[in-house]
Design a protein around this motif. Structure first.
Motif, PDB file in Angstrom:
ATOM      1  N   UNK A  96      90.953  22.366 -13.189  1.00  0.00           N
ATOM      2  CA  UNK A  96      89.865  23.203 -12.711  1.00  0.00           C
ATOM      3  C   UNK A  96      89.055  22.376 -11.725  1.00  0.00           C
ATOM      4  N   UNK A  97      88.970  22.858 -10.468  1.00  0.00           N
ATOM      5  CA  UNK A  97      88.175  22.180  -9.439  1.00  0.00           C
ATOM      6  C   UNK A  97      87.017  23.091  -9.055  1.00  0.00           C
ATOM      7  N   UNK A  98      85.838  22.527  -8.997  1.00  0.00           N
ATOM      8  CA  UNK A  98      84.649  23.284  -8.626  1.00  0.00           C
ATOM      9  C   UNK A  98      83.873  22.491  -7.589  1.00  0.00           C
ATOM     10  N   UNK A  99      83.603  23.124  -6.449  1.00  0.00           N
ATOM     11  CA  UNK A  99      82.796  22.478  -5.417  1.00  0.00           C
ATOM     12  C   UNK A  99      81.340  22.534  -5.859  1.00  0.00           C
ATOM     13  N   UNK A 100      80.750  21.394  -5.998  1.00  0.00           N
ATOM     14  CA  UNK A 100      79.354  21.330  -6.433  1.00  0.00           C
ATOM     15  C   UNK A 100      78.437  21.143  -5.241  1.00  0.00           C
ATOM     16  N   UNK A 101      78.789  20.226  -4.359  1.00  0.00           N
ATOM     17  CA  UNK A 101      77.942  19.957  -3.201  1.00  0.00           C
ATOM     18  C   UNK A 101      78.847  19.604  -2.030  1.00  0.00           C
TER      19      UNK A 101
END
Length: 166
Positions: A96-101
């Motif tokens: 699971x990859x999530x762009x945070x900033x």
């Protein structure tokens, strides 16, 4: 387009065709006018794709292997059995990859996409303004031809009356 205006002009002998109506008809039937909706749809899809970068990205990976030959240990110890190594191996992973900033990169790309869309709109507006010049030429050319025709009719009537007097 000029042929369309001349055709409309010939059909409108009883009715009057105003210059504003010619502008509206020419702009409505110009091929670049239909491009505006396509440009808007393309820009909307690109903006949605950029928004999707903020959504989590799920990746499922799997691997299965079968080893036909395995190393064996020829040493045997009394009372200890050697390990039984399986010939097949399975591996499954979920990432699971999530762009945070991103430092504002996506927002700048969205702003750039909106600017490109607006530039295309302005380009179409310039092309439509050029069409107005063509409409002016055709419209006033038709008016001048109509005035010349009326002048020729008057001249023909004058010549006919002179011929009748003679």
């Amino acid at each position: 387009m000029i042929a369309l205006l001349l055709t409309l002009w010939s059909f409108a002998s009883a009715d009057t065709l105003s210059l504003a109506a010619c502008y509206r008809l020419a702009e409505a039937h110009h091929p670049r006018r239909q491009e505006l909706a396509l440009h808007d749809d393309i820009a909307a899809l690109r903006l949605e794709n950029l928004d999707a970068r903020f959504l989590p990205n799920l990746t499922l990976q799997s691997q299965a292997t079968y080893q036909s030959a395995l190393p064996s240990f020829p040493i045997t110890l009394p009372g200890v059995a050697g390990p039984d190594i399986s010939h097949d191996q399975y591996r499954i992973s979920l990432n699971v990859d999530q762009l945070i900033y991103d430092g504002g990169v996506v927002r700048r790309q969205q702003a750039l996409e909106r600017l490109q869309r607006d530039a295309l709109h302005q380009e179409v507006a310039v092309d439509l303004y050029r069409v107005r010049d063509q409409v002016n030429t055709a419209y006033f050319g038709a008016l001048a031809a109509d005035a010349r025709l009326a002048s020729l009719r008057t001249l023909a009537e004058d010549l006919a009356s002179r011929h009748a007097r003679l």
